[in-house]
Design a protein around this motif. Structure first.
Motif, PDB file in Angstrom:
ATOM      1  N   ALA A 133       0.825  -1.204   0.000  1.00 56.89           N
ATOM      2  CA  ALA A 133       0.000   0.000   0.000  1.00 56.89           C
ATOM      3  C   ALA A 133       0.863   1.259   0.000  1.00 56.89           C
ATOM      4  O   ALA A 133       0.560   2.238  -0.688  1.00 56.89           O
ATOM      5  N   ALA A 134       1.954   1.237   0.772  1.00 60.65           N
ATOM      6  CA  ALA A 134       2.860   2.387   0.792  1.00 60.65           C
ATOM      7  C   ALA A 134       3.525   2.584  -0.565  1.00 60.65           C
ATOM      8  O   ALA A 134       3.685   3.720  -1.034  1.00 60.65           O
ATOM      9  N   LEU A 135       3.910   1.479  -1.221  1.00 54.80           N
ATOM     10  CA  LEU A 135       4.483   1.577  -2.562  1.00 54.80           C
ATOM     11  C   LEU A 135       3.486   2.161  -3.555  1.00 54.80           C
ATOM     12  O   LEU A 135       3.850   2.925  -4.452  1.00 54.80           O
ATOM     13  N   GLN A 136       2.219   1.837  -3.380  1.00 52.75           N
ATOM     14  CA  GLN A 136       1.203   2.374  -4.295  1.00 52.75           C
ATOM     15  C   GLN A 136       1.009   3.867  -4.070  1.00 52.75           C
ATOM     16  O   GLN A 136       0.802   4.629  -5.019  1.00 52.75           O
ATOM     17  N   ILE A 137       1.101   4.307  -2.830  1.00 53.98           N
ATOM     18  CA  ILE A 137       0.952   5.736  -2.535  1.00 53.98           C
ATOM     19  C   ILE A 137       2.138   6.527  -3.100  1.00 53.98           C
ATOM     20  O   ILE A 137       1.959   7.564  -3.756  1.00 53.98           O
ATOM     21  N   ASP A 138       3.351   6.064  -2.853  1.00 57.95           N
ATOM     22  CA  ASP A 138       4.541   6.820  -3.249  1.00 57.95           C
ATOM     23  C   ASP A 138       4.860   6.699  -4.734  1.00 57.95           C
ATOM     24  O   ASP A 138       5.231   7.682  -5.384  1.00 57.95           O
ATOM     25  N   LEU A 139       4.739   5.491  -5.296  1.00 62.11           N
ATOM     26  CA  LEU A 139       5.209   5.240  -6.658  1.00 62.11           C
ATOM     27  C   LEU A 139       4.121   4.731  -7.594  1.00 62.11           C
ATOM     28  O   LEU A 139       4.408   4.413  -8.751  1.00 62.11           O
ATOM     29  N   HIS A 140       2.893   4.633  -7.088  1.00 62.48           N
ATOM     30  CA  HIS A 140       1.768   4.138  -7.897  1.00 62.48           C
ATOM     31  C   HIS A 140       2.022   2.725  -8.420  1.00 62.48           C
ATOM     32  O   HIS A 140       1.592   2.378  -9.515  1.00 62.48           O
ATOM     33  N   LYS A 141       2.706   1.928  -7.630  1.00 66.74           N
ATOM     34  CA  LYS A 141       2.932   0.532  -8.008  1.00 66.74           C
ATOM     35  C   LYS A 141       1.739  -0.308  -7.571  1.00 66.74           C
ATOM     36  O   LYS A 141       1.301  -0.211  -6.417  1.00 66.74           O
ATOM     37  N   ALA A 142       1.248  -1.149  -8.466  1.00 65.44           N
ATOM     38  CA  ALA A 142       0.200  -2.092  -8.098  1.00 65.44           C
ATOM     39  C   ALA A 142       0.768  -3.107  -7.116  1.00 65.44           C
ATOM     40  O   ALA A 142       1.979  -3.360  -7.113  1.00 65.44           O
ATOM     41  N   PRO A 143      -0.078  -3.697  -6.260  1.00 70.49           N
ATOM     42  CA  PRO A 143       0.411  -4.664  -5.266  1.00 70.49           C
ATOM     43  C   PRO A 143       1.235  -5.791  -5.874  1.00 70.49           C
ATOM     44  O   PRO A 143       2.269  -6.182  -5.310  1.00 70.49           O
ATOM     45  N   PHE A 144       0.800  -6.332  -7.017  1.00 67.96           N
ATOM     46  CA  PHE A 144       1.574  -7.410  -7.642  1.00 67.96           C
ATOM     47  C   PHE A 144       2.954  -6.917  -8.050  1.00 67.96           C
ATOM     48  O   PHE A 144       3.973  -7.594  -7.832  1.00 67.96           O
ATOM     49  N   GLU A 145       3.016  -5.735  -8.646  1.00 66.93           N
ATOM     50  CA  GLU A 145       4.302  -5.180  -9.068  1.00 66.93           C
ATOM     51  C   GLU A 145       5.197  -4.910  -7.866  1.00 66.93           C
ATOM     52  O   GLU A 145       6.404  -5.186  -7.900  1.00 66.93           O
ATOM     53  N   GLY A 146       4.609  -4.365  -6.803  1.00 66.61           N
ATOM     54  CA  GLY A 146       5.389  -4.081  -5.609  1.00 66.61           C
ATOM     55  C   GLY A 146       6.013  -5.332  -5.016  1.00 66.61           C
ATOM     56  O   GLY A 146       7.172  -5.337  -4.597  1.00 66.61           O
ATOM     57  N   PHE A 147       5.236  -6.424  -4.995  1.00 71.39           N
ATOM     58  CA  PHE A 147       5.779  -7.670  -4.453  1.00 71.39           C
ATOM     59  C   PHE A 147       6.791  -8.292  -5.402  1.00 71.39           C
ATOM     60  O   PHE A 147       7.859  -8.745  -4.985  1.00 71.39           O
ATOM     61  N   ALA A 148       6.476  -8.298  -6.688  1.00 66.36           N
ATOM     62  CA  ALA A 148       7.345  -8.974  -7.662  1.00 66.36           C
ATOM     63  C   ALA A 148       8.688  -8.275  -7.828  1.00 66.36           C
ATOM     64  O   ALA A 148       9.723  -8.927  -8.003  1.00 66.36           O
ATOM     65  N   THR A 149       8.698  -6.940  -7.776  1.00 62.50           N
ATOM     66  CA  THR A 149       9.927  -6.200  -8.047  1.00 62.50           C
ATOM     67  C   THR A 149      10.681  -5.779  -6.790  1.00 62.50           C
ATOM     68  O   THR A 149      11.818  -5.316  -6.893  1.00 62.50           O
ATOM     69  N   GLU A 150      10.055  -5.942  -5.615  1.00 66.45           N
ATOM     70  CA  GLU A 150      10.725  -5.483  -4.404  1.00 66.45           C
ATOM     71  C   GLU A 150      10.652  -6.507  -3.270  1.00 66.45           C
ATOM     72  O   GLU A 150      11.646  -7.104  -2.880  1.00 66.45           O
ATOM     73  N   LEU A 151       9.471  -6.736  -2.729  1.00 66.23           N
ATOM     74  CA  LEU A 151       9.352  -7.566  -1.526  1.00 66.23           C
ATOM     75  C   LEU A 151       9.733  -9.022  -1.785  1.00 66.23           C
ATOM     76  O   LEU A 151      10.373  -9.663  -0.943  1.00 66.23           O
ATOM     77  N   GLY A 152       9.329  -9.557  -2.922  1.00 69.96           N
ATOM     78  CA  GLY A 152       9.661 -10.941  -3.231  1.00 69.96           C
ATOM     79  C   GLY A 152      11.161 -11.171  -3.312  1.00 69.96           C
ATOM     80  O   GLY A 152      11.668 -12.221  -2.894  1.00 69.96           O
ATOM     81  N   LEU A 153      11.891 -10.183  -3.834  1.00 71.63           N
ATOM     82  CA  LEU A 153      13.345 -10.304  -3.925  1.00 71.63           C
ATOM     83  C   LEU A 153      13.982 -10.324  -2.539  1.00 71.63           C
ATOM     84  O   LEU A 153      14.964 -11.045  -2.313  1.00 71.63           O
ATOM     85  N   VAL A 154      13.428  -9.546  -1.624  1.00 70.34           N
ATOM     86  CA  VAL A 154      13.968  -9.530  -0.264  1.00 70.34           C
ATOM     87  C   VAL A 154      13.695 -10.861   0.435  1.00 70.34           C
ATOM     88  O   VAL A 154      14.554 -11.392   1.147  1.00 70.34           O
ATOM     89  N   LEU A 155      12.501 -11.415   0.239  1.00 70.86           N
ATOM     90  CA  LEU A 155      12.199 -12.728   0.819  1.00 70.86           C
ATOM     91  C   LEU A 155      13.181 -13.787   0.301  1.00 70.86           C
ATOM     92  O   LEU A 155      13.625 -14.660   1.058  1.00 70.86           O
ATOM     93  N   SER A 156      13.541 -13.715  -0.971  1.00 69.13           N
ATOM     94  CA  SER A 156      14.509 -14.649  -1.535  1.00 69.13           C
ATOM     95  C   SER A 156      15.875 -14.476  -0.875  1.00 69.13           C
ATOM     96  O   SER A 156      16.574 -15.467  -0.597  1.00 69.13           O
ATOM     97  N   GLU A 157      16.262 -13.233  -0.619  1.00 68.41           N
ATOM     98  CA  GLU A 157      17.530 -12.966   0.070  1.00 68.41           C
ATOM     99  C   GLU A 157      17.523 -13.580   1.466  1.00 68.41           C
ATOM    100  O   GLU A 157      18.514 -14.178   1.911  1.00 68.41           O
ATOM    101  N   ILE A 158      16.405 -13.430   2.180  1.00 63.40           N
ATOM    102  CA  ILE A 158      16.309 -13.972   3.535  1.00 63.40           C
ATOM    103  C   ILE A 158      16.398 -15.494   3.503  1.00 63.40           C
ATOM    104  O   ILE A 158      17.102 -16.111   4.324  1.00 63.40           O
ATOM    105  N   ASP A 159      15.685 -16.128   2.588  1.00 65.11           N
ATOM    106  CA  ASP A 159      15.717 -17.584   2.489  1.00 65.11           C
ATOM    107  C   ASP A 159      17.123 -18.083   2.178  1.00 65.11           C
ATOM    108  O   ASP A 159      17.580 -19.102   2.721  1.00 65.11           O
TER     109      ASP A 159
END
Length: 256
Positions: free
Chosen positions: A92-118
């Motif tokens: 939601a914060a990504l959508q407010i600041d950068l107008h990223k859709a939730p799928f885009e926000g997860f695919a291009t940012e959060l999902g990559l961080v989860l992969s780093e953690i794993d």
């Protein structure tokens, strides 16, 4: 009359204090503006609190709390829960600041961080183990090895264009290595900055991970107190010149 805000709209998902202040904060940030976060909606540190916070982080590191495998595993696991459980707020914060859709926000940012953690969780024992090296026959029956060790307190600077991925991914490596962290999210993405600050303080060890929000005044203060044992202030001309040069290049590359 304007329609009521939908319950699943971005501003309704994130914290109400963030939603109420993010608009005016975004407008107050310009490339040449020397403004600060004056709305204490996230509980983060201001410029005047950075020196004391860095001293506290150094004390926490000196206690050797972060050197243990248990602490690193616990913090990486908490980091993963933070992203999984806070995914809706972060998107939601990504959508407010950068107008990223939730799928885009997860695919291009959060999902990559989860992969780093794993990856860090899967290889942590290997990274912490000593690396044995060739030894001279003169040293028999001794042996030689190299042991990776953290240096202390690290400063992680976020950026506005990928405010989640470029802020959180470096933290994964820092935690896996056993560092204490001073986190400075990008100030040009205020909704992301506030959301990150709130969630980091909620999920991660507050003695070893602290968040400072604001503009270049906070950045300059953080730079001055994030150096090695011989760089604890910005009293010298060389320190100030380094900070000014860094902020010039940061303004061109998106780090704020």
């Amino acid at each position: 009359m304007p329609s009521a805000r939908r319950a699943n709209s971005p501003a309704a998902v994130i914290d109400s204090n963030t939603a109420a202040t993010v608009g005016k904060l975004a407008n107050r940030y310009g490339a040449a503006a020397a403004t600060k976060f004056t709305d204490a909606c996230s509980g983060s540190l201001g410029a005047d609190e950075v020196p004391g916070a860095v001293a506290a982080l150094r004390a926490a590191f000196d206690s050797e709390k972060t050197l243990t495998r248990e602490w690193r595993i616990d913090q990486l696991s908490a980091f993963r829960r933070m992203i999984s459980e806070g995914r809706e707020e972060l998107c939601a914060a990504l959508q407010i600041d950068l107008h990223k859709a939730p799928f885009e926000g997860f695919a291009t940012e959060l999902g990559l961080v989860l992969s780093e953690i794993d990856t860090a969780l899967a290889h942590l024992d290997e990274w912490m183990a000593p690396s044995y090296t060739a030894n001279s026959a003169l040293n028999i029956p001794c042996w030689s090895s190299t042991q990776a060790a953290p240096l202390g307190v690290v400063l992680v600077l976020g950026a506005w264009n990928y405010p989640m991925q470029l802020t959180l991914a470096p933290m994964v490596g820092a935690i896996a290595a056993g560092h204490c962290i001073m986190l400075k999210p990008g100030s040009y993405s205020p909704a992301c900055s506030h959301t990150l600050s709130r969630l980091v303080q909620r999920y991660l060890d507050p003695e070893c991970v602290k968040v400072a929000e604001g503009d270049r005044a906070v950045l300059a203060e953080a730079l001055g107190f994030s150096g090695g044992a011989t760089t604890n202030s910005m009293d010298s001309v060389s320190d100030r010149d380094f900070a000014l040069e860094f902020m010039f290049w940061a303004s061109l590359t998106g780090v704020h």
